[in-house]
Design a protein around this motif. Structure first.
Motif, PDB file in Angstrom:
ATOM      1  N   HIS A  97       0.833  -1.194   0.000  1.00 48.38           N
ATOM      2  CA  HIS A  97       0.000   0.000   0.000  1.00 48.38           C
ATOM      3  C   HIS A  97       0.873   1.252   0.000  1.00 48.38           C
ATOM      4  O   HIS A  97       0.588   2.241  -0.682  1.00 48.38           O
ATOM      5  CB  HIS A  97      -0.938  -0.006   1.204  1.00 48.38           C
ATOM      6  CG  HIS A  97      -1.990   1.044   1.117  1.00 48.38           C
ATOM      7  ND1 HIS A  97      -3.040   0.943   0.232  1.00 48.38           N
ATOM      8  CD2 HIS A  97      -2.117   2.249   1.742  1.00 48.38           C
ATOM      9  CE1 HIS A  97      -3.780   2.042   0.330  1.00 48.38           C
ATOM     10  NE2 HIS A  97      -3.249   2.838   1.244  1.00 48.38           N
ATOM     11  N   GLY A  98       1.972   1.181   0.759  1.00 50.86           N
ATOM     12  CA  GLY A  98       2.921   2.301   0.796  1.00 50.86           C
ATOM     13  C   GLY A  98       3.557   2.539  -0.568  1.00 50.86           C
ATOM     14  O   GLY A  98       3.762   3.685  -0.983  1.00 50.86           O
ATOM     15  N   VAL A  99       3.871   1.458  -1.276  1.00 54.68           N
ATOM     16  CA  VAL A  99       4.447   1.590  -2.619  1.00 54.68           C
ATOM     17  C   VAL A  99       3.439   2.288  -3.533  1.00 54.68           C
ATOM     18  O   VAL A  99       3.781   3.209  -4.289  1.00 54.68           O
ATOM     19  CB  VAL A  99       4.834   0.201  -3.199  1.00 54.68           C
ATOM     20  CG1 VAL A  99       5.224   0.314  -4.668  1.00 54.68           C
ATOM     21  CG2 VAL A  99       5.978  -0.414  -2.388  1.00 54.68           C
ATOM     22  N   ALA A 100       2.175   1.876  -3.440  1.00 56.49           N
ATOM     23  CA  ALA A 100       1.138   2.502  -4.274  1.00 56.49           C
ATOM     24  C   ALA A 100       1.016   3.991  -3.937  1.00 56.49           C
ATOM     25  O   ALA A 100       0.926   4.836  -4.838  1.00 56.49           O
ATOM     26  CB  ALA A 100      -0.198   1.791  -4.063  1.00 56.49           C
ATOM     27  N   PHE A 133       3.946   5.845  -5.480  1.00 56.45           N
ATOM     28  CA  PHE A 133       3.747   6.025  -6.929  1.00 56.45           C
ATOM     29  C   PHE A 133       2.759   7.161  -7.181  1.00 56.45           C
ATOM     30  O   PHE A 133       2.991   8.032  -8.001  1.00 56.45           O
ATOM     31  CB  PHE A 133       3.220   4.719  -7.570  1.00 56.45           C
ATOM     32  CG  PHE A 133       4.310   3.789  -8.055  1.00 56.45           C
ATOM     33  CD1 PHE A 133       5.432   3.548  -7.286  1.00 56.45           C
ATOM     34  CD2 PHE A 133       4.206   3.151  -9.288  1.00 56.45           C
ATOM     35  CE1 PHE A 133       6.436   2.683  -7.728  1.00 56.45           C
ATOM     36  CE2 PHE A 133       5.206   2.295  -9.749  1.00 56.45           C
ATOM     37  CZ  PHE A 133       6.316   2.055  -8.960  1.00 56.45           C
ATOM     38  N   MET A 134       1.661   7.128  -6.448  1.00 56.08           N
ATOM     39  CA  MET A 134       0.619   8.151  -6.660  1.00 56.08           C
ATOM     40  C   MET A 134       1.155   9.542  -6.372  1.00 56.08           C
ATOM     41  O   MET A 134       0.969  10.460  -7.158  1.00 56.08           O
ATOM     42  CB  MET A 134      -0.588   7.875  -5.762  1.00 56.08           C
ATOM     43  CG  MET A 134      -1.501   6.790  -6.307  1.00 56.08           C
ATOM     44  SD  MET A 134      -2.919   6.642  -5.212  1.00 56.08           S
ATOM     45  CE  MET A 134      -3.083   4.903  -5.086  1.00 56.08           C
ATOM     46  N   SER A 135       1.858   9.665  -5.246  1.00 53.83           N
ATOM     47  CA  SER A 135       2.306  11.006  -4.871  1.00 53.83           C
ATOM     48  C   SER A 135       3.412  11.509  -5.798  1.00 53.83           C
ATOM     49  O   SER A 135       3.683  12.695  -5.855  1.00 53.83           O
ATOM     50  CB  SER A 135       2.763  11.037  -3.407  1.00 53.83           C
ATOM     51  OG  SER A 135       3.891  10.213  -3.252  1.00 53.83           O
ATOM     52  N   HIS A 136       4.056  10.609  -6.543  1.00 57.44           N
ATOM     53  CA  HIS A 136       5.093  11.033  -7.491  1.00 57.44           C
ATOM     54  C   HIS A 136       4.608  10.986  -8.936  1.00 57.44           C
ATOM     55  O   HIS A 136       5.404  11.093  -9.868  1.00 57.44           O
ATOM     56  CB  HIS A 136       6.356  10.175  -7.322  1.00 57.44           C
ATOM     57  CG  HIS A 136       7.094  10.490  -6.057  1.00 57.44           C
ATOM     58  ND1 HIS A 136       6.658  10.069  -4.813  1.00 57.44           N
ATOM     59  CD2 HIS A 136       8.209  11.224  -5.826  1.00 57.44           C
ATOM     60  CE1 HIS A 136       7.486  10.519  -3.887  1.00 57.44           C
ATOM     61  NE2 HIS A 136       8.439  11.223  -4.473  1.00 57.44           N
ATOM     62  N   VAL A 188      -1.928   1.445  -9.170  1.00 58.30           N
ATOM     63  CA  VAL A 188      -0.961   2.326  -9.841  1.00 58.30           C
ATOM     64  C   VAL A 188      -0.403   1.683 -11.110  1.00 58.30           C
ATOM     65  O   VAL A 188       0.685   2.021 -11.557  1.00 58.30           O
ATOM     66  CB  VAL A 188       0.199   2.723  -8.887  1.00 58.30           C
ATOM     67  CG1 VAL A 188      -0.320   3.671  -7.812  1.00 58.30           C
ATOM     68  CG2 VAL A 188       0.854   1.498  -8.264  1.00 58.30           C
ATOM     69  N   SER A 189      -1.149   0.727 -11.678  1.00 57.55           N
ATOM     70  CA  SER A 189      -0.717   0.070 -12.907  1.00 57.55           C
ATOM     71  C   SER A 189      -1.897   0.020 -13.873  1.00 57.55           C
ATOM     72  O   SER A 189      -3.021  -0.247 -13.448  1.00 57.55           O
ATOM     73  CB  SER A 189      -0.255  -1.368 -12.629  1.00 57.55           C
ATOM     74  OG  SER A 189       0.669  -1.388 -11.561  1.00 57.55           O
ATOM     75  N   GLU A 190      -1.623   0.275 -15.145  1.00 61.45           N
ATOM     76  CA  GLU A 190      -2.700   0.186 -16.141  1.00 61.45           C
ATOM     77  C   GLU A 190      -3.285  -1.225 -16.145  1.00 61.45           C
ATOM     78  O   GLU A 190      -4.484  -1.424 -16.251  1.00 61.45           O
ATOM     79  CB  GLU A 190      -2.146   0.475 -17.535  1.00 61.45           C
ATOM     80  CG  GLU A 190      -2.238   1.923 -17.939  1.00 61.45           C
ATOM     81  CD  GLU A 190      -1.590   2.135 -19.284  1.00 61.45           C
ATOM     82  OE1 GLU A 190      -1.833   1.358 -20.229  1.00 61.45           O
ATOM     83  OE2 GLU A 190      -0.804   3.088 -19.362  1.00 61.45           O
ATOM     84  N   ASN A 191      -2.392  -2.210 -16.093  1.00 61.30           N
ATOM     85  CA  ASN A 191      -2.819  -3.609 -16.032  1.00 61.30           C
ATOM     86  C   ASN A 191      -2.005  -4.298 -14.950  1.00 61.30           C
ATOM     87  O   ASN A 191      -0.841  -3.966 -14.753  1.00 61.30           O
ATOM     88  CB  ASN A 191      -2.573  -4.315 -17.374  1.00 61.30           C
ATOM     89  CG  ASN A 191      -3.580  -3.868 -18.422  1.00 61.30           C
ATOM     90  OD1 ASN A 191      -4.768  -4.163 -18.339  1.00 61.30           O
ATOM     91  ND2 ASN A 191      -3.102  -3.133 -19.419  1.00 61.30           N
ATOM     92  N   SER A 192      -2.623  -5.261 -14.267  1.00 64.23           N
ATOM     93  CA  SER A 192      -1.812  -6.011 -13.307  1.00 64.23           C
ATOM     94  C   SER A 192      -2.063  -7.501 -13.481  1.00 64.23           C
ATOM     95  O   SER A 192      -3.200  -7.935 -13.672  1.00 64.23           O
ATOM     96  CB  SER A 192      -2.078  -5.573 -11.875  1.00 64.23           C
ATOM     97  OG  SER A 192      -3.411  -5.268 -11.708  1.00 64.23           O
ATOM     98  N   TYR A 193      -0.971  -8.247 -13.409  1.00 64.00           N
ATOM     99  CA  TYR A 193      -1.010  -9.679 -13.654  1.00 64.00           C
ATOM    100  C   TYR A 193      -0.465 -10.405 -12.425  1.00 64.00           C
ATOM    101  O   TYR A 193       0.369  -9.860 -11.694  1.00 64.00           O
ATOM    102  CB  TYR A 193      -0.198 -10.013 -14.914  1.00 64.00           C
ATOM    103  CG  TYR A 193      -0.708  -9.227 -16.103  1.00 64.00           C
ATOM    104  CD1 TYR A 193      -1.982  -9.475 -16.611  1.00 64.00           C
ATOM    105  CD2 TYR A 193       0.047  -8.198 -16.667  1.00 64.00           C
ATOM    106  CE1 TYR A 193      -2.488  -8.730 -17.661  1.00 64.00           C
ATOM    107  CE2 TYR A 193      -0.459  -7.456 -17.731  1.00 64.00           C
ATOM    108  CZ  TYR A 193      -1.724  -7.721 -18.217  1.00 64.00           C
ATOM    109  OH  TYR A 193      -2.236  -6.976 -19.242  1.00 64.00           O
TER     110      TYR A 193
END
Ligand SMILES: [Zn+2]
Length: 493
Positions: A198-201, A204-207, A439-444
């Motif tokens: 969640h922190g990584v997301a 990404f969002m804040s940057h 924070v990804s267009e697609n996630s696999y």
């Protein structure tokens, strides 16, 4: 009359012909075999030694998290920098929420969206008292006859190690990516990933960073799971179910159990739970799970293909059959699982309230709100309060099985595993991808490792292990995947 019978007979015959022809035509798409042989070298022995060493750190996520041994996590992080010097010289490492690791491999092309490869290095505890059931001690990292043993050897230190082995192999050959590549290794996936992933997301969002696609743990290359299908089956999961837990509180008058009313709080609660169990959200043959089964069914025998090939006619029957098995049922609907109960504090005291907890895993066609509405409507009893426990997650979006990331994954599976059926699928449990997908267009969600039904018993269970061959292959897989997607000419849409 004769004419009508003849007409009916003709219609029936036509129907049978249509069903048979459709079944005959319902065959597999040609499997893209061995695109080209993998070229990247990863030393199996070094990779195995590294995973064995990694297993020895007891990076356990206990429940509740208060008993967590932070120093073990710290020692693991230090060990990584010693084991993977090239990665630590060439990539930028940043810590997120204290102990989740975000590595940035800066690409030369600042325009193309980055990719995000992820895994987690925390593990579940070993159930006290079962240590002796392990063929090899759970935190010894024994390597015996080509197999690495221990907690985390499969879930999911194997992916951390394989990604770093792959990156090291690429760095050794002087590889530099065009697009930026991120690696994220979570420290709290097993307790929900609410800090790490969640922190990584949030970072990404804040940057203002969005990945073109992310890859996290999920399904595997499955062997021997489906009777009658000998070809390995790689399920690349494009969605993940959501999660909501509902608490039911039944109220009634207390008193002595020698003069009970017609219904006690326990009886009222039991009735509410039964209503939920007997009236579940509908199952349907749509979404990634249904697509997964339909792809697989093309490889089945003629008689088994009939229903799948003629869903226009047999959809209802198919759903009825598939919902009989928990595994297939979970793919087609939001599931209902009553899990906890409490009532009176004493056997001869009438409860003034009884509490039941029901856990739902939400199919992407439903939502938290629709499940809560379903519960309220189904229970429909003013004596029972419905409340939501505060840890819900909406089901993920459904990622594209036609986009660049999926195509690259699918091609790399063919390259590494030869003749393999590849199909999109759905993860029924929660993973860190719920955050990465934001924070990804697609996630696999896919682990490039071959597993058999026996291997999966080690998942969160006893005798978790991974073969050295699997680890080596997975390492090459990640390296090939990076090369195929992060080089100057990434695959087009
Ligand atoms: Zn895992």
């Amino acid at each position: 009359m004769k004419k009508i019978l003849a007409a009916l007979g003709a219609i029936l015959a036509l129907l049978v012909i249509v069903v048979l022809v459709r079944t005959a035509q319902f065959t597999p798409d040609p499997i893209a075999a061995g695109v080209s042989a993998p070229t990247i070298q990863v030393d199996a022995e070094t990779a195995a030694r590294h995973l064995s060493e990694a297993v020895r750190f007891q990076t356990i996520s206990p429940q509740p998290p208060q008993g967590r041994d932070r120093e073990e996590f710290e020692a693991f992080i230090n060990w990584l920098s010693e084991a993977y010097p090239l990665v630590h010289q060439n990539l930028v490492l940043q810590r997120i929420s204290d102990q989740t690791l975000l590595y940035k491999w800066v690409g030369s092309d600042p325009v193309t969206k980055p990719i995000l490869l992820t895994a987690h290095y925390d593990v579940v505890p070993v159930v006290p008292g079962t240590e002796g059931d392990w063929a090899h001690p759970p935190f010894a990292g024994d390597i015996v006859d080509g197999v690495i043993w221990g907690r985390g050897s499969l879930d999911d230190k194997s992916a951390v190690i394989a990604i770093l082995e792959g990156a090291t192999a690429l760095l050794k050959e002087g590889y530099a990516p065009a697009r930026t590549v991120y690696f994220a290794f979570g420290h709290d996936e097993e307790i929900g990933g609410r800090e790490g992933a969640h922190g990584v997301a949030e970072y990404f969002m804040s940057h203002g960073i969005e990945a073109a696609w992310s890859l996290d743990e999920g399904s595997f290359v499955l062997e021997g799971f489906f009777p009658g299908i000998d070809t390995p089956f790689a399920s690349i999961n494009i969605a993940e179910k959501g999660y909501v837990t509902v608490q039911l509180t039944a109220h009634a008058a207390g008193g002595h159990s020698s003069v009970p009313p017609k219904e006690t709080a326990v009886g009222i609660l039991a009735e509410a739970i039964l209503k939920l169990q007997n009236n579940q959200p509908p199952a349907k043959m749509d979404g990634p799970g249904a697509e997964n089964f339909t792809t697989m069914a093309r490889h089945m025998s003629f008689s088994k293909r009939i229903l799948f090939a003629n869903q226009w006619l047999f959809k209802g029957l198919l759903v009825k059959e598939m919902t009989k098995e928990p595994f297939t049922n979970a793919q087609l609907r939001t599931t209902t699982a009553p899990t906890m109960l409490s009532g009176s504090i004493k056997e001869n005291v009438l409860p003034i309230e009884a509490i039941g907890v029901v856990n739902f895993r939400i199919h992407p066609r439903d939502s938290i709100a629709s499940v809560v509405e379903h519960v309220e409507k189904t229970v429909n009893d003013p004596r029972v309060d419905v409340s939501v426990i505060n840890n819900s997650t909406e089901p993920s979006e459904i990622s594209s099985a036609a986009a660049e990331g999926y195509k690259a994954l699918s091609r790399t599976v063919s390259k590494m595993f030869g003749e393999t059926i590849v199909a999109p699928g759905m993860t029924v449990a929660g993973t860190d991808s719920k955050s990465y997908a934001l924070v990804s267009e697609n996630s696999y969600r896919f682990n490039p490792m071959t597993v058999t039904p026996k291997d999966l018993t080690g998942f969160h269970g006893t005798n978790e292990s991974l073969s050295v061959e699997n680890l080596q292959k997975a390492s090459v897989f990640y390296a090939e995947l990076i090369k195929a997607t992060a080089s100057n000419t990434p695959l087009g849409e």
